[in-house]
Enzyme design. Structure first.
Site, short mmCIF file in Angstrom:
data_model
loop_
_atom_site.label_atom_id
_atom_site.label_comp_id
_atom_site.label_asym_id
_atom_site.label_seq_id
_atom_site.Cartn_x
_atom_site.Cartn_y
_atom_site.Cartn_z
N HIS A 1 -0.19 3.98 9.82
CA HIS A 1 -1.43 4.74 9.73
C HIS A 1 -1.20 6.23 9.94
O HIS A 1 -2.11 6.94 10.36
CB HIS A 1 -2.44 4.24 10.77
CG HIS A 1 -3.16 3.00 10.35
ND1 HIS A 1 -2.56 1.76 10.30
CD2 HIS A 1 -4.44 2.79 9.96
CE1 HIS A 1 -3.44 0.87 9.92
NE2 HIS A 1 -4.59 1.45 9.69
N GLU B 1 -8.97 -2.51 -2.05
CA GLU B 1 -8.78 -1.12 -2.47
C GLU B 1 -8.45 -0.99 -3.96
O GLU B 1 -8.97 -0.11 -4.64
CB GLU B 1 -7.69 -0.43 -1.64
CG GLU B 1 -8.12 -0.05 -0.24
CD GLU B 1 -7.99 -1.18 0.76
OE1 GLU B 1 -7.50 -2.27 0.37
OE2 GLU B 1 -8.35 -1.00 1.93
#
Lengths: 332, 347
Positions: free
Chosen positions: A131, A62
């Site tokens: 998450h 990322e």
């Protein structure tokens, strides 16, 4: 689905397609955006249509593929980086905050930064603490960034296209529970300015300022409040940086009561900024202290009941708004 | 070749003089913040950047004044940026660690270690997409190779054959930690093999070797043959920044580089360079190049003296330009932030 309606992810998909047709400099990159079509189907069909150089499946890196977007934007590409979930964006914050937001400034205005970073986020269904985050407050505090929070297919269509066309770095926060929601989409309707708030429901008794998925809950709450004779005005901010204060202030001039509804946890969250600024600017307009309905000060539990109890619900919004309006008949 | 050698020697002399003057200006209070200086490492920046074409892009670190100068950014604009003035190459918004020059494709100095990698592969991605015969030169230090972005970006660069030359300025220290204390594998070039990337280690005190290796590598990179990595072994004569005395380094080690002779003579001999004995005695690569030029008859003692006069004059003018340049005002800062707003209505 009625004609003229589509799902939220489809609106984003059509927006990407429209901009990629219009401008060969638009590229899409991220994990599984190509062959796989995107975790939430947002990039479906684009790989076959535009090829691997414009729709790039990246390794799980990322920090570097977001930074790659920054570098590509410096030389005029218009990258749309998809970070699979906002939770992984923590690994890309150097690219977003230190690079994308600052390079145009610290170069003395020499470089454009036509970068879009899309991130699904929010509390979905039992994805557990790592998450289920809302990180808007982290990004809101960064001068040089713009943040869009589309809540409907129509806004998703408009705002993603506007973001891609802008030469400034923009984060688009998409809520994971909105992707499969449907709503009207008129591709030819004229878009409002990208960061203008919208009054979704008029009302005279209190103003509910909200954004993203909490817009839907606030509208449901407003209907229940109406049954009790309380008319709530619901404002969907559509943007968290900049924030359209004027629309909020106009509404408070009518209602004199402010309730902010956010999924983010309360402490130093987006609502803190909204309440602080509106209190500063509307202190003498307000009849009572502003309130916030927000997420609890907890990481999100896996357990479904605890998860649901950790974020605002329609009934909480109704209860708090109702309490705020309890004495409305006594006012002159 | 002799013209190129003269230009490189002149740029090395300018680099040394500019940086020593910057140190003085810092001491005088005309330069603030962090100031990372380049003395000792001149052969790397000068050798690499003289192998660059105007169409190539440069991405640099916070020790980048000399990279900017060699790239052709006017010395006055660099010094004015160090002074934080409006005439600086970043308008006084960036400072010593953030020099930018769009026209010369100098894509910035980055002050978070490891940031140059993703910026470089992003520019290279655009070059590859557009199928242009250009390269990106990505500078970094030995300390940067333990950041995740090093490995992530080398992987992507190799995977997609992006046109990047990764240039490691290995001065053996990440601020105060010597490379054997920060890296399990102290030979940076060896790490590239994990990504099947061609890589070499070169004597970074020898400008000719630096230039030759860079030229060869850049030709391959521009031809679309994928990225390459060059590790240049070098040494900074000063501390990490003006705030650092560098006293963690053994005196004998600093001396070895500065005075007593170059521990990298072996590498030079392997490269087939035939230096005069006097130059070999000296670890100072500028002195070495001057001796070589003198021996080969390219540069007389008078020529060298004239070059030093010209360099001193250039530095003096740069300082004068910086001192005369106005301070930016808040409206300039706001304009820099909103430089890309165009005519967009936000709300």
């Amino acid at each position: 689905m009625k004609s003229g309606e589509c799902l939220y992810w489809q609106a984003l998909n059509r927006a990407l397609d429209a901009e990629m047709v219009a401008d060969g400099d638009v590229i899409v990159l991220g994990e599984d955006v190509g062959l796989y079509g995107g975790s939430y189907r947002v990039t479906e069909g684009l790989y076959a249509k535009y090829g691997e150089w414009r729709v790039r499946d990246t390794p799980i890196s990322e920090g570097s593929f977001t930074g790659l977007g920054v570098g590509a934007a410096l030389v005029g590409l218009r990258p749309v980086v998809e970070i699979m979930t906002i939770n992984f964006a923590l690994l890309a914050l150097d690219a977003i905050i230190n690079m994308a937001a600052k390079i145009p400034f610290m170069s003395g205005g020499q470089f454009p930064m036509p970068l879009v970073v899309r991130m699904p986020g929010g509390v979905a269904r039992q994805l557990a603490a790592q998450h289920s985050q809302r990180l808007e407050q982290t990004l809101m505090n960064v001068p040089g960034l713009r943040i869009a929070v589309p809540a409907t297919p129509q806004d998703a269509w408009w705002q993603l296209r506007q973001a891609i066309r802008s030469d400034e770095p923009i984060v688009v926060l998409e809520h994971e529970l909105l992707y499969f929601g449907k709503g009207p989409l008129d591709e030819h309707a004229e878009a409002p300015p990208m960061h203008r708030a919208r009054v979704c429901r008029p009302g005279d008794d209190l103003t509910i300022v909200t954004y993203s998925r909490m817009r839907d809950l606030s509208l449901q709450a407003a209907e229940q409040l109406a049954e009790k004779g309380i008319e709530a005005e619901v404002i969907d901010l559509r943007s968290l940086r900049p924030i359209d204060w004027d629309t909020c202030i106009r509404s408070l001039g009518k209602t004199h009561r402010l309730l902010v509804v956010e999924e983010d946890s309360c402490f130093a969250g987006a609502g803190a900024e909204i309440v602080a600024t509106l209190a500063e600017r509307c202190f003498f307009t307000l009849d009572q202290a502003p309130r916030r309905v927000a997420g609890r000060e907890l990481p999100i539990a896996y357990n479904a009941r605890l998860e649901a109890a950790s974020i605002p619900s329609v009934s909480t919004i109704v209860a708090v708004a109702g309490a705020m309006c309890e004495n409305k008949g006594d006012l002159p | 070749m002799s013209d190129l050698l003269k230009k490189m020697l002149r740029d090395m002399l300018l680099a040394r003089a500019f940086e020593e003057r910057a140190a003085e200006e810092y001491t005088q209070g005309n330069i603030g913040g962090f100031l990372h200086l380049y003395p000792g490492e001149e052969a790397v920046g000068v050798g690499v950047l003289h192998a660059a074409e105007p169409a190539d892009y440069i991405v640099s670190t916070y020790r980048e004044h000399v990279h900017a100068l060699v790239r052709g950014v006017p010395p006055g604009a660099v010094m004015a940026e160090l002074f934080g003035r409006k005439g600086g190459c970043s308008g006084g918004m960036g400072g010593s660690m953030h020099l930018f020059d769009r026209e010369r494709r100098f894509m910035g100095g980055y002050a978070i270690v490891g940031e140059t990698f993703p910026v470089a592969i992003g520019i290279a991605y655009a070059i590859a997409l557009r199928e242009l015969p250009e390269a990106v030169i990505c500078f970094f230090g030995d300390g940067a190779v333990n950041q995740g972005t090093f490995h992530e970006s080398l992987n992507m660069a190799a995977l997609w054959k992006l046109p990047v030359l990764f240039v490691c300025e290995n001065n053996h220290y990440q601020i105060g930690t010597e490379i054997h204390r920060h890296s399990a594998v102290a030979e940076v070039y060896k790490r590239a093999c994990a990504y099947r990337m061609p890589a070499r280690r070169i004597d970074g005190m020898d400008v000719l070797a630096v230039h030759q290796a860079s030229r060869e590598a850049l030709a391959q990179v521009r031809a679309g043959n994928g990225p390459q990595l060059l590790e240049f072994e070098t040494y900074r004569f000063r501390g990490h920044s003006m705030a650092d005395s560098g006293n963690y380094r053994p005196r004998v080690e600093v001396r070895a580089y500065e005075d007593k002779g170059d521990p990298l003579d072996v590498a030079m001999a392997e490269a087939g360079m035939d230096y005069p004995a006097a130059a070999r005695q000296s670890g100072d690569h500028i002195g070495r190049l001057a001796e070589q030029l003198g021996r080969d008859g390219h540069l007389s003692a008078e020529g060298l003296a004239a070059m030093k006069v010209e360099v001193a004059d250039t530095v003096a003018k740069a300082v004068a330009f910086a001192a005369d340049s106005p301070q930016p005002v808040m409206a300039d800062a706001e304009a820099a932030l909103d430089c890309n707003r165009n005519r967009e209505v936000l709300i």
